[in-house]
Design a protein around this motif. Structure first.
Motif: not given
Length: 145
Positions: A90-118
């Motif tokens: 179910f999770l894979e088919e809908h591009d979902l993750q069972a556990k998600v961690e969010f971290r702010l790196i700085n004023q422009k970047l954050m980390k969602i599990n292993s991906d860094t996004v602005s």
């Protein structure tokens, strides 16, 4: 001297990443200007564009996915953890993750599990963070803290 420098670097690195507790994540899809805005469903206006909510994910205090809602033409279809945990893939088919961690790196970047996004905007009055999915500027995500 080296030990002191190493200790300072460790303290600085630990202080940079700020873990944030997220209650909800909305995933939206941009509505092109030549398409009509749907009369039902949840609509978000952001920087002159209109987005319709596709999914709403709700998390517990540990970042575990509690429930997910999918927008369908009849309204939102909701699945609770006890329901989707029984469904294979179910999770894979809908591009979902069972556990998600969010971290702010700085004023422009954050980390969602292993991906860094602005992230585009941090709305501190409403406790929301807006960002676009990695490599996709048509899918806007909103984190509700």
């Amino acid at each position: 001297m080296e030990k002191a420098l190493l200790s300072i670097l460790i303290i600085l690195c630990l202080g940079i990443h700020q873990r944030i507790r997220v209650r909800e994540r909305l995933t939206t899809r941009k509505i092109e200007s030549h398409f009509p805005v749907p009369g039902t469903g949840e609509i978000i206006k952001y920087r002159g564009n209109v987005y319709v909510v596709k999914t709403i994910e709700r998390f517990d205090a540990d970042g575990m996915l509690n429930s997910v809602e999918f927008w369908k033409s009849e309204g939102f279809l909701e699945f609770k953890r006890r329901e989707f945990s029984k469904l294979k893939d179910f999770l894979e088919e809908h591009d979902l993750q069972a556990k998600v961690e969010f971290r702010l790196i700085n004023q422009k970047l954050m980390k969602i599990n292993s991906d860094t996004v602005s992230y585009e905007l941090k709305d501190t009055n409403r406790y929301k963070i807006y960002y676009f999915k990695k490599d996709n500027n048509k899918e806007l995500c909103v984190l509700k803290l």
